[in-house]
Design an enzyme around this catalytic site. Structure first.
Site, PDB file in Angstrom:
ATOM      1  N   LYS A  58       0.706  -1.191  -0.283  1.00 47.90           N
ATOM      2  CA  LYS A  58      -0.197   0.113   0.070  1.00 47.90           C
ATOM      3  C   LYS A  58       0.767   1.141   0.198  1.00 47.90           C
ATOM      4  O   LYS A  58       0.257   2.662  -0.336  1.00 47.90           O
ATOM      5  CB  LYS A  58      -1.570  -0.153   0.906  1.00 47.90           C
ATOM      6  N   ILE A 202      -2.378  -9.903  -6.616  1.00 53.04           N
ATOM      7  CA  ILE A 202      -1.113  -9.540  -5.792  1.00 53.04           C
ATOM      8  C   ILE A 202      -0.584  -9.604  -7.638  1.00 53.04           C
ATOM      9  O   ILE A 202      -0.052  -7.611  -7.919  1.00 53.04           O
ATOM     10  CB  ILE A 202      -0.190 -10.301  -5.617  1.00 53.04           C
ATOM     11  N   GLU A 221      -2.779 -14.780 -17.422  1.00 48.78           N
ATOM     12  CA  GLU A 221      -3.652 -15.455 -16.720  1.00 48.78           C
ATOM     13  C   GLU A 221      -4.370 -17.026 -17.177  1.00 48.78           C
ATOM     14  O   GLU A 221      -4.622 -16.663 -18.291  1.00 48.78           O
ATOM     15  CB  GLU A 221      -4.537 -14.370 -16.143  1.00 48.78           C
ATOM     16  N   SER A 287       2.969 -14.534  -8.880  1.00 52.42           N
ATOM     17  CA  SER A 287       1.940 -14.483  -8.385  1.00 52.42           C
ATOM     18  C   SER A 287       0.333 -15.262  -8.873  1.00 52.42           C
ATOM     19  O   SER A 287      -0.728 -14.470  -9.131  1.00 52.42           O
ATOM     20  CB  SER A 287       1.576 -12.524  -8.481  1.00 52.42           C
ATOM     21  N   VAL A 288       0.886 -16.034  -8.311  1.00 51.74           N
ATOM     22  CA  VAL A 288      -0.270 -17.179  -8.168  1.00 51.74           C
ATOM     23  C   VAL A 288      -0.727 -18.361  -7.169  1.00 51.74           C
ATOM     24  O   VAL A 288      -1.188 -19.555  -7.226  1.00 51.74           O
ATOM     25  CB  VAL A 288       0.625 -18.751  -9.293  1.00 51.74           C
ATOM     26  N   HIS A 462     -23.417  15.658   2.718  1.00 51.69           N
ATOM     27  CA  HIS A 462     -22.505  15.820   1.600  1.00 51.69           C
ATOM     28  C   HIS A 462     -21.772  17.120   0.829  1.00 51.69           C
ATOM     29  O   HIS A 462     -22.307  17.643   2.246  1.00 51.69           O
ATOM     30  CB  HIS A 462     -24.441  16.513   1.147  1.00 51.69           C
TER      31      HIS A 462
HETATM   32  P1  FAD Z   1       1.416 -14.126   8.165  1.00 49.88           P
HETATM   33  O1  FAD Z   1       1.371 -12.481   8.339  1.00 49.88           O
HETATM   34  O2  FAD Z   1       2.167 -14.618   6.905  1.00 49.88           O
HETATM   35  O3  FAD Z   1       2.398 -14.594   9.003  1.00 49.88           O
HETATM   36  C1  FAD Z   1       2.541 -15.607  10.202  1.00 49.88           C
HETATM   37  C2  FAD Z   1       4.085 -15.616  10.980  1.00 49.88           C
HETATM   38  O4  FAD Z   1       4.310 -16.331  11.340  1.00 49.88           O
HETATM   39  C3  FAD Z   1       5.310 -14.583   9.944  1.00 49.88           C
HETATM   40  O5  FAD Z   1       5.630 -13.705  10.581  1.00 49.88           O
HETATM   41  C4  FAD Z   1       6.158 -15.952  10.119  1.00 49.88           C
HETATM   42  O6  FAD Z   1       7.456 -15.678  10.082  1.00 49.88           O
HETATM   43  C5  FAD Z   1       5.251 -16.742  11.516  1.00 49.88           C
HETATM   44  N1  FAD Z   1       6.439 -18.014  11.398  1.00 49.88           N
HETATM   45  C6  FAD Z   1       5.364 -18.878  10.284  1.00 49.88           C
HETATM   46  N2  FAD Z   1       5.745 -20.093  11.100  1.00 49.88           N
HETATM   47  C7  FAD Z   1       6.675 -20.312  12.723  1.00 49.88           C
HETATM   48  C8  FAD Z   1       7.312 -21.015  13.105  1.00 49.88           C
HETATM   49  N3  FAD Z   1       7.334 -22.211  13.499  1.00 49.88           N
HETATM   50  N4  FAD Z   1       7.421 -20.668  14.002  1.00 49.88           N
HETATM   51  C9  FAD Z   1       7.421 -19.087  14.690  1.00 49.88           C
HETATM   52  N5  FAD Z   1       6.891 -17.915  13.876  1.00 49.88           N
HETATM   53  C10 FAD Z   1       6.447 -18.491  12.471  1.00 49.88           C
HETATM   54  N6  FAD Z   1      -4.528  -8.601   2.347  1.00 49.88           N
HETATM   55  C11 FAD Z   1      -4.786  -7.812   3.827  1.00 49.88           C
HETATM   56  O7  FAD Z   1      -6.723  -8.098   3.916  1.00 49.88           O
HETATM   57  N7  FAD Z   1      -4.643  -6.504   2.608  1.00 49.88           N
HETATM   58  C12 FAD Z   1      -4.391  -6.210   1.869  1.00 49.88           C
HETATM   59  O8  FAD Z   1      -4.156  -4.969   1.561  1.00 49.88           O
HETATM   60  C13 FAD Z   1      -2.920  -7.327   1.403  1.00 49.88           C
HETATM   61  N8  FAD Z   1      -1.768  -6.871   0.826  1.00 49.88           N
HETATM   62  C14 FAD Z   1      -1.670  -8.079   0.835  1.00 49.88           C
HETATM   63  C15 FAD Z   1      -0.049  -8.387  -0.254  1.00 49.88           C
HETATM   64  C16 FAD Z   1       0.928  -8.846  -0.853  1.00 49.88           C
HETATM   65  C17 FAD Z   1       1.992  -8.143  -1.520  1.00 49.88           C
HETATM   66  C18 FAD Z   1       0.972 -10.189   0.017  1.00 49.88           C
HETATM   67  C19 FAD Z   1       1.722 -11.043  -0.244  1.00 49.88           C
HETATM   68  C20 FAD Z   1      -0.382 -10.321   0.927  1.00 49.88           C
HETATM   69  C21 FAD Z   1      -1.683  -9.258   1.167  1.00 49.88           C
HETATM   70  N9  FAD Z   1      -2.444  -9.801   1.864  1.00 49.88           N
HETATM   71  C22 FAD Z   1      -3.311  -8.362   2.078  1.00 49.88           C
HETATM   72  C23 FAD Z   1      -2.260 -10.542   3.243  1.00 49.88           C
HETATM   73  C24 FAD Z   1      -2.598 -10.375   4.337  1.00 49.88           C
HETATM   74  O9  FAD Z   1      -0.696 -10.441   4.300  1.00 49.88           O
HETATM   75  C25 FAD Z   1      -2.653 -12.190   4.958  1.00 49.88           C
HETATM   76  O10 FAD Z   1      -3.462 -12.326   4.987  1.00 49.88           O
HETATM   77  C26 FAD Z   1      -1.690 -12.047   6.080  1.00 49.88           C
HETATM   78  O11 FAD Z   1      -0.546 -11.498   6.243  1.00 49.88           O
HETATM   79  C27 FAD Z   1      -2.344 -12.876   7.173  1.00 49.88           C
HETATM   80  O12 FAD Z   1      -1.757 -12.977   8.652  1.00 49.88           O
HETATM   81  P2  FAD Z   1      -1.576 -14.590   9.702  1.00 49.88           P
HETATM   82  O13 FAD Z   1      -1.576 -13.937  11.180  1.00 49.88           O
HETATM   83  O14 FAD Z   1      -2.268 -15.607   9.014  1.00 49.88           O
HETATM   84  O15 FAD Z   1      -0.180 -14.950   8.981  1.00 49.88           O
HETATM   85  P1  NAI Z   2      -4.869 -15.236  -6.088  1.00 49.27           P
HETATM   86  O1  NAI Z   2      -5.180 -16.621  -5.906  1.00 49.27           O
HETATM   87  O2  NAI Z   2      -5.183 -13.330  -5.891  1.00 49.27           O
HETATM   88  O3  NAI Z   2      -4.440 -14.999  -7.710  1.00 49.27           O
HETATM   89  C1  NAI Z   2      -3.572 -15.642  -7.901  1.00 49.27           C
HETATM   90  C2  NAI Z   2      -3.737 -16.222 -10.114  1.00 49.27           C
HETATM   91  O4  NAI Z   2      -2.860 -16.973 -10.692  1.00 49.27           O
HETATM   92  C3  NAI Z   2      -5.237 -16.270 -10.617  1.00 49.27           C
HETATM   93  O5  NAI Z   2      -6.319 -15.808 -10.562  1.00 49.27           O
HETATM   94  C4  NAI Z   2      -4.810 -17.967 -10.962  1.00 49.27           C
HETATM   95  O6  NAI Z   2      -5.866 -17.950 -12.054  1.00 49.27           O
HETATM   96  C5  NAI Z   2      -3.556 -17.929 -11.526  1.00 49.27           C
HETATM   97  N1  NAI Z   2      -2.386 -18.822 -11.671  1.00 49.27           N
HETATM   98  C6  NAI Z   2      -3.006 -19.759 -11.132  1.00 49.27           C
HETATM   99  N2  NAI Z   2      -1.747 -20.105 -11.612  1.00 49.27           N
HETATM  100  C7  NAI Z   2      -0.826 -19.572 -13.031  1.00 49.27           C
HETATM  101  C8  NAI Z   2      -0.562 -20.261 -13.837  1.00 49.27           C
HETATM  102  N3  NAI Z   2       0.332 -21.517 -13.782  1.00 49.27           N
HETATM  103  N4  NAI Z   2      -0.457 -19.658 -14.901  1.00 49.27           N
HETATM  104  C9  NAI Z   2      -1.745 -18.627 -14.699  1.00 49.27           C
HETATM  105  N5  NAI Z   2      -1.935 -17.876 -14.242  1.00 49.27           N
HETATM  106  C10 NAI Z   2      -1.804 -18.704 -12.771  1.00 49.27           C
HETATM  107  O7  NAI Z   2      -3.105 -14.805  -5.593  1.00 49.27           O
HETATM  108  P2  NAI Z   2      -2.040 -13.716  -5.431  1.00 49.27           P
HETATM  109  O8  NAI Z   2      -2.441 -12.472  -6.341  1.00 49.27           O
HETATM  110  O9  NAI Z   2      -1.072 -14.388  -5.624  1.00 49.27           O
HETATM  111  O10 NAI Z   2      -1.877 -13.475  -4.342  1.00 49.27           O
HETATM  112  C11 NAI Z   2      -2.523 -13.743  -2.910  1.00 49.27           C
HETATM  113  C12 NAI Z   2      -2.916 -13.650  -2.037  1.00 49.27           C
HETATM  114  O11 NAI Z   2      -2.980 -12.674  -1.425  1.00 49.27           O
HETATM  115  C13 NAI Z   2      -4.644 -13.210  -2.621  1.00 49.27           C
HETATM  116  O12 NAI Z   2      -5.666 -14.691  -2.355  1.00 49.27           O
HETATM  117  C14 NAI Z   2      -5.392 -12.445  -1.558  1.00 49.27           C
HETATM  118  O13 NAI Z   2      -5.735 -13.978  -0.231  1.00 49.27           O
HETATM  119  C15 NAI Z   2      -3.527 -12.382  -0.523  1.00 49.27           C
HETATM  120  N6  NAI Z   2      -3.556 -10.149  -0.946  1.00 49.27           N
HETATM  121  C16 NAI Z   2      -4.792  -9.785  -0.246  1.00 49.27           C
HETATM  122  C17 NAI Z   2      -4.459  -8.377  -0.472  1.00 49.27           C
HETATM  123  C18 NAI Z   2      -5.418  -7.417  -0.498  1.00 49.27           C
HETATM  124  O14 NAI Z   2      -6.935  -7.606  -0.106  1.00 49.27           O
HETATM  125  N7  NAI Z   2      -5.923  -6.630  -1.061  1.00 49.27           N
HETATM  126  C19 NAI Z   2      -3.686  -7.697  -1.539  1.00 49.27           C
HETATM  127  C20 NAI Z   2      -2.787  -8.731  -2.966  1.00 49.27           C
HETATM  128  C21 NAI Z   2      -2.615 -10.534  -1.494  1.00 49.27           C
END
Ligand code: FAD
Ligand code: NAI
Length: 484
Positions: A58, A202, A221, A287-288, A462
């Site tokens: 973000k 992503i 995709e 990003s799959v 408004h």
């Molecule tokens: P995580 O945040 O993955 O945290 C798990 C933690 O556990 C990690 O720090 C890891 O190091 C630790 N861990 C794992 N195994 C062990 C172990 N055995 N011992 C000790 N520590 C361990 N979601 C949204 O709602 N809004 C968004 O805008 C958004 N944007 C995203 C953008 C990107 C690029 C990505 C990749 C994800 C995004 N998400 C977003 C998804 C969001 O980040 C996850 O859904 C969220 O972080 C999940 O929270 P969690 O606590 O389950 O796990």
């Molecule tokens: P995603 O599940 O959103 O999208 C993955 C995409 O990759 C799908 O459309 C799928 O059909 C495609 N795909 C899978 N295999 C493929 C292949 N072999 N070739 C081409 N396309 C393929 O997963 P993404 O973007 O990796 O994000 C992971 C998760 O992280 C999201 O599902 C979401 O839960 C979380 N996230 C949330 C955000 C938010 O809330 N704003 C921002 C970023 C991530």
């Protein structure tokens, strides 16, 4: 003797750290095991979300949107700007500073709530006398000798180990040329051509960042539909707006070989008509989707196993098959969203305290932070049709809302879906610069089982973007939007 805690949380992402804070608020003695190291090798709390997910993405979306605005949209306000230059290193440093502020904020919360941070990898090593024994292995960082594992006992354990990027066979990720989310948030120079595999959340968010900064972005995709989980009307609008901005998105793609060489990456793929194609790019983002983190957790030592997709099976209250072991967030079923993980963390802490919390999973909002944002909560039209539920739809555009015109955000609409007989709101779908905030009002309404008429009768400020939600609700009630 190992210390005994009432609650040990494994993982300090939004699911884990919030569970720890809530459990401490409720009077429990709490520890949280976290192993994350940032690129400087420092330990950090906050998980994927704060370190390499929601927060840094973000930050870059915010910065790149400003860049896009200055270059392309200030002119229409009568503001002429010359000599606009990108300092990418500074932009990345700003993002890193925000991440650092947020992760340090979690450290502060741990100190404030007297939560012990056990640094290292946590795993179960069995259970004895009503407590689970957990071993914490501190790898001590690169080159340093590992210290002896620390042992702690826990009456309750909350597994919140989150998820990691799914990688594809034959596409090795080095986070230089071929990146997952971690590398894609730290590319040191704007690639001329950026390839992205996967047009999911992503792919669209980070694809938008790098396109705004000047890259030519091509997204491949696999599925034949765009944003298949969203409402059909949203899919069409988002496709129109995002492709118009310059994202090149190919649907129905079959991925072939991927070659990463010194001069870039070559991706072989077959298009939806079966023709062989090649995408040459300077960097590639994969990003799959994401997979749950359960490696080395020692689940077998307490008799717990994962399902066929690697998730820890839980019931609606995040209880695993082993009493007093709970699991929340990305490591369990349901959307991989930070706010869903947080709410599950709160729910579990309160259940341990004997309270009766509950999550309505139908009311968890989604937001994709493109420009405009795409957000929704509840059912889509397609889902309601498939369920055979009679519904009414009301839609209102931002293009005739005074506030949207004033701030230069006339794109998109709000669609409200309500039960045909009772008028209960069943789903709200928003494409707009303000979608992430508007969907929160919709979620609140749905949690309270509001009718569309309820939203329509609430006085909204408004001029504001929120008037569009009200008008869409009025349109759903009985086609009585006032300004259309
Ligand atoms: P995580 O945040 O993955 O945290 C798990 C933690 O556990 C990690 O720090 C890891 O190091 C630790 N861990 C794992 N195994 C062990 C172990 N055995 N011992 C000790 N520590 C361990 N979601 C949204 O709602 N809004 C968004 O805008 C958004 N944007 C995203 C953008 C990107 C690029 C990505 C990749 C994800 C995004 N998400 C977003 C998804 C969001 O980040 C996850 O859904 C969220 O972080 C999940 O929270 P969690 O606590 O389950 O796990
Ligand atoms: P995603 O599940 O959103 O999208 C993955 C995409 O990759 C799908 O459309 C799928 O059909 C495609 N795909 C899978 N295999 C493929 C292949 N072999 N070739 C081409 N396309 C393929 O997963 P993404 O973007 O990796 O994000 C992971 C998760 O992280 C999201 O599902 C979401 O839960 C979380 N996230 C949330 C955000 C938010 O809330 N704003 C921002 C970023 C991530």
């Amino acid at each position: 003797m190992p210390q005994t805690y009432d609650v040990v949380v494994i993982g300090a992402g939004p699911g884990g750290y919030i569970a720890a804070v809530r459990a401490a608020q409720l009077g429990f003695k709490v520890a949280c095991v976290e192993k994350w190291r940032n690129p400087k090798g420092e330990r950090a709390l906050g998980g994927t979300c704060l370190n390499v997910g929601c927060i840094p993405s973000k930050a870059l979306l915010g910065s790149s949107e400003e860049f896009e605005k200055v270059r392309h949209h200030l002119g229409e306000h009568g503001i002429a700007v010359e000599g606009v230059k990108l300092d990418l290193a500074k932009m990345l440093a700003r993002k890193d500073a925000i991440v650092s502020k947020m992760t340090k904020g979690v450290e502060f919360l741990f100190r404030k709530n007297k939560i012990a941070w056990l640094k290292g990898h946590g795993r179960f090593v069995g259970a004895e006398d009503g407590a689970f024994r957990i071993e914490v292995l501190d790898d001590a960082g690169e080159g340093a000798a590992a210290s002896a594992p620390q042992l702690v006992d826990a009456v309750n354990v909350i597994i919140a180990t989150g998820s990691k990027a799914r990688h594809l066979p034959g596409v090795p990720v080095d986070n230089q040329l071929v990146c997952d989310n971690e590398g894609a948030l730290a590319i040191p120079e704007v690639p001329k051509r950026l390839g992205v595999i996967g047009a999911g959340v992503i792919g669209l968010e980070l694809g938008s960042v790098w396109r705004r900064l000047g890259a030519e972005v091509t997204i491949l995709e696999a599925l034949p539909t765009f944003l298949g989980a969203t409402d059909g009307g949203v899919q069409k609008e988002a496709w129109k707006l995002l492709t118009k901005q310059g994202l090149k998105i190919h649907l129905g793609v079959k991925l072939g070989a991927v070659h990463a060489g010194k001069r870039g990456v070559k991706v072989e793929w077959t298009d939806d008509k079966g023709a062989a194609q090649v995408l040459e790019c300077d960097r590639l983002v994969v990003s799959v989707g994401r997979v749950p983190n359960t490696d080395g957790l020692g689940l077998e030592s307490i008799g717990l196993s994962v399902d066929e997709r690697g998730f820890i099976p839980v019931d609606d209250h995040c209880r695993t098959a082993v009493p007093n072991v709970w699991a929340v967030g990305d490591v369990v079923r349901g959307p991989m969203l930070a706010h869903k993980a947080e709410d599950e963390g709160v729910m579990v802490a309160e259940l341990i305290a004997g309270q009766k919390p509950h999550i309505d999973y139908n009311c968890i909002p989604w937001v994709i932070y493109t420009s405009p944002e795409i957000a929704w909560v509840g059912r889509t039209e397609e889902q309601l049709k498939a369920e055979g539920r009679a519904y009414k739809a009301g839609q209102f555009p931002f293009s005739i809302n005074g506030r949207a015109l004033g701030v230069g955000a006339p794109e998109g609409f709000v669609k409200v879906l309500a039960d045909a007989a009772t008028d209960e709101v069943l789903g709200v779908h928003v494409v707009s610069a303000a979608a992430s905030d508007l969907v929160a009002e919709a979620a609140l309404a749905m949690e309270f089982k509001a009718s569309a008429e309820d939203i329509g009768r609430v006085c909204h400020p408004h001029p504001s973007m929120s008037e569009v939600l009200r008008e869409a609700a009025l349109a759903a009630t009985d086609k009585r939007a006032l300004n259309m």
